[in-house]
Scaffold this active site. Structure first.
Site, PDB file in Angstrom:
ATOM      1  N   GLU A 113       0.016 -10.145 -28.877  1.00  0.00           N
ATOM      2  CA  GLU A 113      -0.741 -11.389 -28.734  1.00  0.00           C
ATOM      3  C   GLU A 113      -0.247 -12.429 -29.736  1.00  0.00           C
ATOM      4  O   GLU A 113      -0.290 -12.207 -30.944  1.00  0.00           O
ATOM      5  CB  GLU A 113      -2.230 -11.130 -28.972  1.00  0.00           C
ATOM      6  CG  GLU A 113      -2.850 -10.175 -27.984  1.00  0.00           C
ATOM      7  CD  GLU A 113      -4.307  -9.863 -28.290  1.00  0.00           C
ATOM      8  OE1 GLU A 113      -5.131  -9.933 -27.361  1.00  0.00           O
ATOM      9  OE2 GLU A 113      -4.627  -9.559 -29.457  1.00  0.00           O
ATOM     10  N   CYS A 114       0.222 -13.546 -29.241  1.00  0.00           N
ATOM     11  CA  CYS A 114       0.554 -14.727 -30.039  1.00  0.00           C
ATOM     12  C   CYS A 114       1.556 -14.411 -31.151  1.00  0.00           C
ATOM     13  O   CYS A 114       2.749 -14.357 -30.906  1.00  0.00           O
ATOM     14  CB  CYS A 114      -0.726 -15.367 -30.599  1.00  0.00           C
ATOM     15  SG  CYS A 114      -0.518 -17.094 -31.076  1.00  0.00           S
ATOM     16  N   GLY A 115       1.094 -14.190 -32.384  1.00  0.00           N
ATOM     17  CA  GLY A 115       2.006 -13.873 -33.466  1.00  0.00           C
ATOM     18  C   GLY A 115       2.829 -12.636 -33.169  1.00  0.00           C
ATOM     19  O   GLY A 115       4.016 -12.549 -33.525  1.00  0.00           O
ATOM     20  N   GLY A 122       2.209 -12.390 -24.932  1.00  0.00           N
ATOM     21  CA  GLY A 122       1.883 -13.766 -24.590  1.00  0.00           C
ATOM     22  C   GLY A 122       1.059 -14.434 -25.669  1.00  0.00           C
ATOM     23  O   GLY A 122       0.742 -13.828 -26.704  1.00  0.00           O
TER      24      GLY A 122
END
Length: 476
Positions: A335-337, A436
């Site tokens: 997720e993200c990072g 993502g």
């Protein structure tokens, strides 16, 4: 069965009004009194929730009307009633600010769902009598909202406090419970995404002590407790936190959870959900040279990879390990990072840093948000974690953007709301890796935890029976 559960919601007129400082101080003060405090953060916020956890001495939980139905919110909330003495609920943004002109998913909506008294933190900078008009307007704006008290903030001196207090008491029926002076320095350092993380700052005890002393000297804390205790009894329909599926999948698998200074954004409930499904969780770091144990799945949460980019890039063994595991077919959820770490490189403050290279894409961190808010996405490609055709909800908050996406890039999410990676798509796929910008909560995305553990079990079985890489898993 009705349960009496003291609770108070801390709200403001906008972000930066001082509600976090007050919430942290109250959690710390109540805990010092021997009360078992349950802290909640309204909205999808990891950093404030982490600080609330530290101040209260227990895990804070997120509550949000966008992520959860009203029934799920009340069930989650009441599930903690039997094990805590008081709840402190920190709002977000302004009291009535929501997704639309109706204030959908606002702090006020959450307070009404929970039947919680509201304590309004009012920034009084360069105002006195006008504050009374604001308080009166807030008290009358929505039906069934219990605006039970006001805390004056950013007051300039005794005269300023006196006039403002007397004005509110003259023109409204809302009591003033205290007035905080202007603080010369922000007690907790900030950066582009809000408060600096507790992972990067030492001396939390000194911060809480300083905040607690200021609040105790200037606010009627006992009256706050009385107001919290005046909340009506709530129905306790379930003693335990709701299960996220019909039953645990007893796979006896090990899932590695990256938790270090670079990546640490996790909902505790997500980790609990994986454990409920039968997974053993082990904490791993991308920053240290230690050998990893055998894992059958990998969870890379969000965080600040950019501030540790040099160290992440220098740890070649970890980067190679992650890339090799991805090539073998290990189920990974990022997720993200975590996604940024799986890219080819990360550009930050004029420099490029090599990352794990699972995906043929580069990311770059900008000074302004590139995606911020709630997301809703349809699942359009088979993957190990979600069923094709499902719609998921969550949030995104990223200052980075994807660069040089390959035309062959496969996405499993089509954004109905939100920005995503590119062209309103998110959720890059490579073998059994899904990465993502979307963050999800296990209690709002049914099946995520069970699917993750099931995929890890399939990988484990394959590794035990074969020396070849695991095939792409489509198990949902």
């Amino acid at each position: 069965m009705p349960v009496h559960f003291p609770r108070i919601t801390i709200a403001g007129l906008r972000g930066g009004s001082g509600k976090t400082i007050l919430s942290l101080a109250l959690c710390w003060l109540f805990s010092r009194q021997g009360l078992k405090v349950k802290a909640f953060k309204k909205g999808p916020d990891y950093i404030d929730a982490k600080w609330l956890s530290l101040a209260s001495g227990g895990n804070a939980s997120n509550l949000d009307p966008f992520l959860f139905s009203s029934a799920r919110i009340t069930t989650l909330f009441s599930s903690y009633a039997s094990t805590h003495d008081i709840a402190v609920i920190e709002g977000n943004r302004g009291l009535f600010d929501g997704m639309d002109t109706l204030g959908s998913c606002s702090t006020s909506e959450l307070a009404r769902i929970l039947q919680s008294p509201v304590l309004l933190v009012l920034d009084c900078t360069k105002s006195t009598r006008t504050a009374a008009a604001i308080v009166q307007g807030c008290s009358l704006f929505e039906e069934n909202l219990n605006l039970a008290g006001v805390i004056l903030n950013q007051t300039a001196g005794a005269r300023h406090r006196d006039i403002t207090r007397r004005s509110i008491e003259k023109y409204t029926e809302v009591p003033v419970l205290g007035a905080l002076p202007k603080l010369k320095d922000t007690p907790i350092p900030e950066r582009h995404m809000g408060l600096i993380s507790s992972q990067e700052y030492q001396g939390q005890d000194d911060i809480f002590r300083a905040l607690g002393n200021v609040v105790a000297e200037n606010i009627d804390v006992e009256r706050v407790l009385t107001i919290a205790g005046s909340a009506p009894s709530c129905s306790q329909t379930q003693q335990n936190i709701p299960e996220v599926s019909s039953g645990p999948c007893k796979e006896d698998v090990v899932i590695g959870v990256v938790r270090d200074r670079a990546l640490w954004f996790y909902y505790q409930e997500n980790l609990d959900a994986l454990s409920q499904q039968g997974a053993k969780l082990v904490e791993l770091s991308l920053l240290t040279p230690e050998e990893w144990p055998c894992v059958h799945g990998l969870y890379l949460g969000g965080g600040f990879p950019e501030t540790s980019a040099r160290e992440l890039s220098a740890n070649i063994s970890a980067r190679s390990k992650v890339k090799d595991l991805a090539d073998q077919g290990l189920p990974m959820y990022a997720e993200c990072g975590g996604f940024m770490y799986l890219a080819d490189s990360l550009h930050y403050e004029g420099k490029d840093f090599d990352m794990a290279g699972v995906f043929n894409v580069r990311t770059r961190v900008y000074k302004k948000p590139q995606g911020h808010g709630y997301i809703r996405a349809g699942i359009v490609e088979p993957n190990p974690f979600y069923s094709t055709g499902d719609t998921i909800v969550g949030h995104e908050f990223h200052y980075s953007r994807c660069l040089s996406l390959s035309p062959e890039a496969r996405f499993c999410m089509r954004m109905e709301r939100g920005t995503g990676m590119a062209d309103y798509k998110d959720g890059l796929l490579y073998r059994n890796v899904l990465a993502g910008y979307a963050h999800v909560h296990a209690f709002s995305v049914e099946g995520w935890a069970a699917n993750f553990v099931r995929a890890a079990g399939i990988f484990k079985d394959h590794v035990q029976k074969s020396t070849s890489p695991c095939p792409d898993i489509i198990c949902t």
